[in-house]
Design an enzyme around this catalytic site. Structure first.
Site, PDB file in Angstrom:
ATOM      1  N   ASP A  33       0.834  -1.204   0.000  1.00 22.26           N
ATOM      2  CA  ASP A  33       0.000   0.000   0.000  1.00 22.26           C
ATOM      3  C   ASP A  33       0.874   1.262   0.000  1.00 22.26           C
ATOM      4  OD1 ASP A  33      -2.887   0.891   0.435  1.00 22.26           O
ATOM      5  OD2 ASP A  33      -1.901   1.950   2.084  1.00 22.26           O
ATOM      6  N   GLU A  44      14.352 -15.490   0.880  1.00 23.98           N
ATOM      7  CA  GLU A  44      14.587 -16.600   1.823  1.00 23.98           C
ATOM      8  C   GLU A  44      13.662 -17.770   1.510  1.00 23.98           C
ATOM      9  OE1 GLU A  44      13.779 -14.934   5.686  1.00 23.98           O
ATOM     10  OE2 GLU A  44      15.503 -13.568   5.554  1.00 23.98           O
TER      11      GLU A  44
HETATM   12  C1  NOJ Z   1      -4.442   2.900  -0.921  1.00 24.39           C
HETATM   13  C2  NOJ Z   1      -5.571   1.938  -0.718  1.00 24.39           C
HETATM   14  O1  NOJ Z   1      -5.844   1.269  -1.922  1.00 24.39           O
HETATM   15  C3  NOJ Z   1      -6.750   2.735  -0.212  1.00 24.39           C
HETATM   16  O2  NOJ Z   1      -7.921   1.972  -0.164  1.00 24.39           O
HETATM   17  C4  NOJ Z   1      -6.401   3.294   1.143  1.00 24.39           C
HETATM   18  O3  NOJ Z   1      -7.451   4.141   1.585  1.00 24.39           O
HETATM   19  C5  NOJ Z   1      -5.103   4.099   1.099  1.00 24.39           C
HETATM   20  N1  NOJ Z   1      -4.071   3.455   0.342  1.00 24.39           N
HETATM   21  C6  NOJ Z   1      -4.569   4.339   2.499  1.00 24.39           C
HETATM   22  O4  NOJ Z   1      -4.119   3.142   3.061  1.00 24.39           O
END
Ligand code: NOJ
Length: 567
Positions: free
Chosen positions: A215, A264
């Protein structure tokens, strides 16, 4: 028309390179299937649908966060990175899901959210309790405020969901959160933060997880040396690797450590970056010594337009080649208005007057869905775009429900909305709930087969969803589900080397390309039929009854590789 053989493997499916041309199906767990009937989808629900997933001939599922969370941001506010939210099940349920999917040759990718935790995370709670100047506060980003009594935030930065990026705690300090206030940013200069994520990666890898989706992979490291720039100054700083908060070169030191952990394992664990960075810098994330693959959202941001699609494909194949990775293709995910809806809106709305295309459809959503939407046209163009995408080299990321041709749900009462975007912008941005409504499995019953009907689904399903139910579509050869099944089964047989050759069509609004084994894809973006020269159509997004010899308006056809013409 070709009858698709049962699912087989795409090239490299059994090797360490399985991800290169994989079809990855994204599951938003709280909205996929609800095995215990409490209104919230769960891990056992995923396991219960393994036959359905298998019939789609996908290579992997990617699960959005299922970790303990207060759900301030749909699970992207993680309170414990190494557990399952009790409302979604247990670690044992998770293990059962992994082994059930693996038994069908379906890999498992999980989401890692490293930029921020939940404010309910034990470390953030400890930081609040320990007070200013304590080592506990060092794991996050706390600062004194400005003004005589520190009552003003350290900067005027705005968070991604709207509102200030700093929140004050009772003792007077402020903490940084690039997203919701319930999502404090970690301090990635802290060795314990770095170590803890290595532990998390090993924890899930040891449980058999095959890969990770990272993310906001471009946001982890920050240079917050005083004086901090204002938001206007920040916006002017080039994003060349030295920007204070975005896409810094030093983030790759972290990913080099992660790569060592991935390696790993046998096969090495994979990763794909969600990195919203300048295109020239995407290969940094996609290199084998970094995360190995990076999302390309350009198709998702493009209009249904031949020129835009061709440019996106050409650019991204070149970028992928530069990094040594394969490209990734996406039309829908849990953050954007579903693609049939985007393509069904009037053009000015789709283009949104130069506003970021990821906001496509917000004005229509604000109207509660009452403004014009060409539902049939949107789905027709959506299916054409999907067959175009599935014919490309590289990996395809599909989002749950797109195989049903679902439209975005606009009819959600303000009181039922969940997305922090809606609340933080006071309804100016409606947000992402409309693509996260629980799936319709059956045409009847209180939650359309999502649960057992005892509890209402956590987001309301509109009446029109019944007609789109899986049980209806699987008996209809002309349904979007039947099209996806046939397309994915054929792709599993035909997927080939990572090259693509554009063929002349004599028309600007028709694209045609050939893959190394002779598989051809022709997309007609116009409202007029496009005649072929005698080639047999193996599959058409216009449906099983589409006339042979022509590519129908706004449709894609596949022509079989020569050695499979009789398929
Ligand atoms: C990207 C994610 O896809 C989204 O759903 C989220 O709100 C933001 N990052 C923050 O984590």
């Amino acid at each position: 028309m070709t009858s698709a053989a049962p699912a087989t493997h795409s090239p490299q499916a059994d090797t360490a390179e399985w991800w290169r041309q994989a079809v990855v199906y994204q599951i938003y767990p709280r909205s996929f299937a609800d095995a215990n009937g409490d209104g919230l989808g769960d891990i056992a629900g995923v396991t219960s649908r393994v036959d359905y997933l298998d019939r789609l001939s996908i290579n992997a599922v990617w699960l959005s966060p299922f970790y303990p969370s207060e759900l301030a941001d749909g699970g992207y506010d993680v309170a414990d990175y190494r557990d399952v939210d009790p409302r979604l099940g247990t670690l044992e349920d998770f293990d059962t899901m992994v082994s059930t999917l693996h038994a069908r040759d379906i890999k498992v990718v999980v989401d890692i959210v490293p930029n921020h935790s939940s404010d309910q995370h034990a470390w953030f709670q400890a930081a609040l309790a320990a007070g200013p100047g304590s080592p506990e506060r060092e794991r996050y980003i706390f600062r004194e405020g400005k003004g005589p009594d520190g009552a003003e935030p350290p900067t005027d930065w705005i968070a991604a969901f709207g509102g200030p990026a700093w929140t004050r705690v009772p003792d007077g300090q402020w903490y940084l959160h690039h997203f919701a206030p319930e999502q404090p940013d970690f301090n990635w200069d802290h060795p314990e933060v770095r170590e803890d994520f290595l532990t998390t990666l090993r924890f899930w890898s040891d449980r058999g997880v095959d890969g990770f989706r990272i993310d906001v992979a471009h946001m982890l490291t920050k240079d917050l040396t005083e004086p901090l720039p204002s938001k206007d100054e920040l916006a002017l700083i080039p994003q060349d690797g030295n920007h204070p908060t975005l896409d810094r070169d030093d983030v790759h030191d972290i990913y080099a450590e992660w790569r060592a952990v991935f390696n790993e394992y046998d096969p090495p664990r994979t990763a794909v970056a969600e990195a919203w960075v300048d295109r020239s810098r995407v290969p940094l994330y996609a290199r084998p010594e970094s995360l190995g693959q990076s999302f390309n959202f350009d198709l998702l941001l493009a209009d249904f337009d031949a020129g835009q699609f061709r440019e996106v494909v050409t650019d991204n194949l070149e970028l992928a080649a530069r990094s040594g990775s394969s490209s990734t293709w996406v039309l829908s995910n849990h953050d954007v208005v579903r693609h049939p809806t985007r393509y069904g809106l009037p053009r000015p709305e789709r283009l949104e007057n130069g506003r970021p295309a990821e906001r496509h459809g917000q004005a229509w959503l604000r109207s509660g869905g009452t403004e014009a939407l060409d539902r049939r046209g949107g789905r027709r163009r959506g299916n054409a775009a999907t067959l175009f995408l599935l014919g490309l080299p590289g990996s395809a990321y599909l989002y749950q429900g797109e195989e049903l041709g679902l439209h975005e749900v606009a009819e959600i009462e303000p009181g039922r909305r969940q997305d922090p975007t809606f609340f933080r912008t006071e309804g100016e941005e409606i947000g992402r709930d409309g693509c996260r409504v629980p799936l319709p499995w059956r045409a009847e019953g209180a939650s359309l087969g999502f649960g057992n009907g005892h509890a209402a689904p956590h987001l309301p399903q509109p009446a029109w969803m019944a007609a789109e139910a899986v049980e209806r579509q699987e008996v209809d050869p002309a349904s979007t589900l039947s099209l996806y099944r046939r397309a994915l089964a054929l792709r599993a047989q035909w997927q080939t080397g990572e090259e693509l050759e554009w063929l002349e069509t004599g028309r600007e609004d028709v694209l045609r390309f050939r893959r190394p084994n002779g598989w051809q894809v022709v997309t007609n973006f116009s409202g007029e039929p496009y005649p072929l020269e005698g080639e047999t159509i193996a599959l058409s997004s216009a449906g099983p009854t589409a006339s042979d010899g022509v590519v129908a308006p706004e449709s894609t056809v596949w022509i079989a590789p020569p050695d499979d013409q009789g398929a």
